[in-house]
Design a protein around this motif. Structure first.
Motif, PDB file in Angstrom:
ATOM      1  N   TRP A   1     -30.963 -19.761 -28.606  1.00 40.39           N
ATOM      2  CA  TRP A   1     -29.740 -20.107 -27.886  1.00 40.39           C
ATOM      3  C   TRP A   1     -29.749 -19.494 -26.506  1.00 40.39           C
ATOM      4  O   TRP A   1     -30.276 -18.401 -26.297  1.00 40.39           O
ATOM      5  CB  TRP A   1     -28.520 -19.575 -28.618  1.00 40.39           C
ATOM      6  N   GLU A   2     -29.129 -20.238 -25.612  1.00 36.04           N
ATOM      7  CA  GLU A   2     -29.010 -19.727 -24.247  1.00 36.04           C
ATOM      8  C   GLU A   2     -27.556 -19.967 -23.841  1.00 36.04           C
ATOM      9  O   GLU A   2     -27.079 -21.092 -23.915  1.00 36.04           O
ATOM     10  CB  GLU A   2     -29.974 -20.576 -23.382  1.00 36.04           C
ATOM     11  N   PHE A   3     -26.839 -18.890 -23.479  1.00 36.21           N
ATOM     12  CA  PHE A   3     -25.440 -19.075 -23.075  1.00 36.21           C
ATOM     13  C   PHE A   3     -25.173 -18.388 -21.743  1.00 36.21           C
ATOM     14  O   PHE A   3     -25.616 -17.256 -21.533  1.00 36.21           O
ATOM     15  CB  PHE A   3     -24.482 -18.496 -24.130  1.00 36.21           C
ATOM     16  N   GLY A  25     -22.149 -28.924 -26.826  1.00 40.54           N
ATOM     17  CA  GLY A  25     -22.529 -27.635 -27.399  1.00 40.54           C
ATOM     18  C   GLY A  25     -21.446 -27.002 -28.251  1.00 40.54           C
ATOM     19  O   GLY A  25     -21.489 -25.798 -28.521  1.00 40.54           O
ATOM     20  N   LYS A  26     -20.481 -27.811 -28.735  1.00 39.87           N
ATOM     21  CA  LYS A  26     -19.377 -27.277 -29.552  1.00 39.87           C
ATOM     22  C   LYS A  26     -19.899 -26.598 -30.820  1.00 39.87           C
ATOM     23  O   LYS A  26     -19.536 -25.467 -31.130  1.00 39.87           O
ATOM     24  CB  LYS A  26     -18.417 -28.408 -29.987  1.00 39.87           C
ATOM     25  N   THR A  27     -20.764 -27.325 -31.529  1.00 41.61           N
ATOM     26  CA  THR A  27     -21.235 -26.813 -32.816  1.00 41.61           C
ATOM     27  C   THR A  27     -22.112 -25.572 -32.627  1.00 41.61           C
ATOM     28  O   THR A  27     -22.013 -24.609 -33.381  1.00 41.61           O
ATOM     29  CB  THR A  27     -21.995 -27.937 -33.559  1.00 41.61           C
ATOM     30  N   THR A  28     -22.931 -25.584 -31.591  1.00 33.29           N
ATOM     31  CA  THR A  28     -23.817 -24.440 -31.337  1.00 33.29           C
ATOM     32  C   THR A  28     -22.990 -23.212 -30.941  1.00 33.29           C
ATOM     33  O   THR A  28     -23.247 -22.111 -31.409  1.00 33.29           O
ATOM     34  CB  THR A  28     -24.833 -24.794 -30.228  1.00 33.29           C
ATOM     35  N   TYR A  29     -21.982 -23.427 -30.119  1.00 32.66           N
ATOM     36  CA  TYR A  29     -21.127 -22.304 -29.708  1.00 32.66           C
ATOM     37  C   TYR A  29     -20.320 -21.797 -30.908  1.00 32.66           C
ATOM     38  O   TYR A  29     -20.131 -20.585 -31.069  1.00 32.66           O
ATOM     39  CB  TYR A  29     -20.215 -22.734 -28.562  1.00 32.66           C
ATOM     40  N   VAL A  87     -27.515 -27.597 -22.954  1.00 36.45           N
ATOM     41  CA  VAL A  87     -27.069 -28.469 -24.049  1.00 36.45           C
ATOM     42  C   VAL A  87     -27.804 -29.810 -23.954  1.00 36.45           C
ATOM     43  O   VAL A  87     -27.781 -30.466 -22.915  1.00 36.45           O
ATOM     44  CB  VAL A  87     -25.542 -28.700 -24.002  1.00 36.45           C
ATOM     45  N   LYS A  88     -28.472 -30.180 -25.062  1.00 34.56           N
ATOM     46  CA  LYS A  88     -29.266 -31.419 -25.068  1.00 34.56           C
ATOM     47  C   LYS A  88     -28.395 -32.599 -25.499  1.00 34.56           C
ATOM     48  O   LYS A  88     -27.494 -32.457 -26.321  1.00 34.56           O
ATOM     49  CB  LYS A  88     -30.451 -31.299 -26.037  1.00 34.56           C
ATOM     50  N   VAL A  89     -28.748 -33.770 -24.968  1.00 35.43           N
ATOM     51  CA  VAL A  89     -27.981 -34.973 -25.311  1.00 35.43           C
ATOM     52  C   VAL A  89     -28.686 -35.726 -26.438  1.00 35.43           C
ATOM     53  O   VAL A  89     -29.899 -35.886 -26.418  1.00 35.43           O
ATOM     54  CB  VAL A  89     -27.836 -35.859 -24.049  1.00 35.43           C
ATOM     55  N   LYS A  90     -27.910 -36.141 -27.452  1.00 36.74           N
ATOM     56  CA  LYS A  90     -28.472 -36.912 -28.558  1.00 36.74           C
ATOM     57  C   LYS A  90     -28.251 -38.408 -28.313  1.00 36.74           C
ATOM     58  O   LYS A  90     -27.249 -38.779 -27.715  1.00 36.74           O
ATOM     59  CB  LYS A  90     -27.800 -36.509 -29.874  1.00 36.74           C
ATOM     60  N   THR A  91     -29.160 -39.227 -28.795  1.00 37.63           N
ATOM     61  CA  THR A  91     -28.964 -40.670 -28.643  1.00 37.63           C
ATOM     62  C   THR A  91     -28.100 -41.167 -29.799  1.00 37.63           C
ATOM     63  O   THR A  91     -27.906 -40.456 -30.793  1.00 37.63           O
ATOM     64  CB  THR A  91     -30.307 -41.434 -28.696  1.00 37.63           C
TER      65      THR A  91
HETATM   66  N1  LIG Z   1     -26.419 -22.730 -26.071  1.00 32.13           N
HETATM   67  C1  LIG Z   1     -27.430 -23.537 -26.381  1.00 32.13           C
HETATM   68  N2  LIG Z   1     -28.719 -23.160 -26.259  1.00 32.13           N
HETATM   69  C2  LIG Z   1     -29.713 -24.004 -26.599  1.00 32.13           C
HETATM   70  N3  LIG Z   1     -29.529 -25.251 -27.067  1.00 32.13           N
HETATM   71  C3  LIG Z   1     -28.276 -25.687 -27.207  1.00 32.13           C
HETATM   72  C4  LIG Z   1     -27.152 -24.869 -26.866  1.00 32.13           C
HETATM   73  N4  LIG Z   1     -26.020 -25.553 -27.097  1.00 32.13           N
HETATM   74  C5  LIG Z   1     -26.394 -26.743 -27.566  1.00 32.13           C
HETATM   75  N5  LIG Z   1     -27.739 -26.837 -27.636  1.00 32.13           N
HETATM   76  C6  LIG Z   1     -28.470 -28.016 -28.123  1.00 32.13           C
HETATM   77  O1  LIG Z   1     -27.866 -29.173 -27.570  1.00 32.13           O
HETATM   78  C7  LIG Z   1     -27.651 -30.172 -28.551  1.00 32.13           C
HETATM   79  C8  LIG Z   1     -26.171 -30.518 -28.669  1.00 32.13           C
HETATM   80  O2  LIG Z   1     -25.441 -29.368 -29.064  1.00 32.13           O
HETATM   81  P1  LIG Z   1     -24.323 -29.391 -30.175  1.00 32.13           P
HETATM   82  O3  LIG Z   1     -24.761 -30.173 -31.355  1.00 32.13           O
HETATM   83  O4  LIG Z   1     -23.932 -27.979 -30.383  1.00 32.13           O
HETATM   84  O5  LIG Z   1     -23.205 -30.168 -29.385  1.00 32.13           O
HETATM   85  P2  LIG Z   1     -21.861 -30.806 -29.956  1.00 32.13           P
HETATM   86  O6  LIG Z   1     -20.894 -30.805 -28.848  1.00 32.13           O
HETATM   87  O7  LIG Z   1     -21.471 -30.132 -31.209  1.00 32.13           O
HETATM   88  O8  LIG Z   1     -22.346 -32.280 -30.255  1.00 32.13           O
HETATM   89  P3  LIG Z   1     -21.619 -33.420 -31.160  1.00 32.13           P
HETATM   90  O9  LIG Z   1     -20.875 -34.243 -30.205  1.00 32.13           O
HETATM   91  O10 LIG Z   1     -22.751 -34.146 -31.783  1.00 32.13           O
HETATM   92  O11 LIG Z   1     -20.770 -32.720 -32.175  1.00 32.13           O
HETATM   93  C9  LIG Z   1     -28.244 -29.631 -29.849  1.00 32.13           C
HETATM   94  O12 LIG Z   1     -29.546 -30.163 -29.987  1.00 32.13           O
HETATM   95  C10 LIG Z   1     -28.305 -28.144 -29.621  1.00 32.13           C
HETATM   96  O13 LIG Z   1     -29.387 -27.582 -30.315  1.00 32.13           O
END
Ligand SMILES: Nc1ncnc2c1ncn2[C@@H]1O[C@H](COP(=O)(O)OP(=O)(O)OP(=O)(O)O)[C@@H](O)[C@H]1O
Ligand SMILES: [Mg+2]
Length: 285
Positions: free
Chosen positions: A3-5, A32-36, A184-188
């Motif tokens: 993780w990088e914040f 990045g909601k779920t990661t945070y 934060v990476k973007v998913k397709t």
């Molecule tokens: N702080 C971070 N450091 C490294 N990678 C991150 C970080 N935050 C998010 N990511 C990566 O970015 C992607 C999207 O993050 P995450 O799933 O947390 O977002 P989300 O807002 O919960 O998305 P969703 O809309 O699908 O619920 C994931 O692949 C995650 O691993």
């Protein structure tokens, strides 16, 4: 996963970890909601006896299968949150909150009641990425009203959260905004579909067709006509979800449901949702 914040994110997480707050995370898709949420949980759990994690996202849920809300009480940080079994689950029956606001809000309400019964341990709630337009505003506002967070954390890329931000401020909520960066990476869309498919596939593995007489059971359906493979919630008295099933039809007055659930002692209500799933592949039809 590494993780990088940014410093502001870390600072806020530190502040949160010194309190017993109810936290709600809000932001668009891929913010990045779920990661945070995981990061906050990790540092909270080091300081607290027990922390609640609430997944209020029916699409990309790390806890529990899609089309449900879930809550777990954690005493230590699990190496894989994905494998934690939810302590409480709520059936929604759709992979999006659109058209299912009452189910979602009622689910959060029921989780809040459990939190209160347990003396309000610190709680972190992850939410869906539905933030657009009036629909997004209504959903986030109603979720805040029912959850009563001590702090709402808004994750924002540009200025897409401005209206929700001012609405929540008008509602008297404390709100902190954090800027999303390239970490934060973007998913397709396909990544999202595959994620749900794998989760459903794993969930229904080892399932069996069970027959139920509707005598003495409550029955509700989201649709008039029910199709084979339509997602079913098997609920207990208070409306909590015991397990998911897939509609297999009606034979000799009995309802046939494919489910991995083994114990039906507490089953009181069969609730048919909207999604239709292939039991073998987990694919949505
Ligand atoms: N702080 C971070 N450091 C490294 N990678 C991150 C970080 N935050 C998010 N990511 C990566 O970015 C992607 C999207 O993050 P995450 O799933 O947390 O977002 P989300 O807002 O919960 O998305 P969703 O809309 O699908 O619920 C994931 O692949 C995650 O691993
Ligand atoms: Mg998420």
């Amino acid at each position: 996963m590494e993780w990088e914040f940014p410093p502001a994110w870390k600072k806020l997480a530190e502040e949160i970890s010194s309190q017993d707050w109810r936290i709600m995370l809000v932001g668009g898709v891929d913010c990045g909601k779920t990661t945070y949420a995981r990061y906050i949980l990790k540092i909270l759990i080091e300081k607290k006896e027990e922390v609640a994690y609430i997944n209020a996202d029916v699409g990309q849920a790390i806890l529990g299968p899609p089309a449900t809300l879930s809550m777990s009480f954690l005493k230590r940080f699990p190496s894989q949150l994905e494998t934690v079994l939810p302590d409480y689950q709520w059936f929604i029956g759709s992979n999006s909150p659109s058209g299912f606001f009452s189910e979602v809000i009622l689910g959060v309400h029921s989780f809040v009641q459990v939190l209160e019964e347990k003396g309000n341990p610190p709680a972190v709630m992850d939410t869906s990425g539905l933030i657009k337009g009036e629909e997004g505003k209504r959903l986030k506002y109603m979720k805040s009203l029912v959850f009563q967070p001590d702090l709402v954390v808004i994750l924002e890329r540009e200025d897409e959260m401005e209206e929700i931000h001012s609405l929540l401020l008008s509602g008297g909520f404390r709100v902190e905004k954090l800027k999303v960066g390239d970490f934060v990476k973007v998913k397709t869309r396909q990544d999202r579909i595959n994620f749900r498919k794998e989760k459903f596939k794993r969930y229904f593995e080892g399932g069996e067709v069970k027959e139920f007489s509707l005598k003495g059971l409550g029955f509700v359906s989201h649709t008039k006509v029910i199709q084979r493979g339509q997602l079913v919630g098997l609920l207990e008295e208070k409306g909590f979800l015991l397990g998911l099933g897939l509609w297999m039809g009606v034979e000799k007055g009995k309802v046939k449901i494919f489910t991995p659930l083994k114990n039906f002692d507490d089953l009181k209500i069969i609730w048919v949702g909207r999604l239709i799933i292939d039991p073998e592949t987990g694919e949505e039809k």
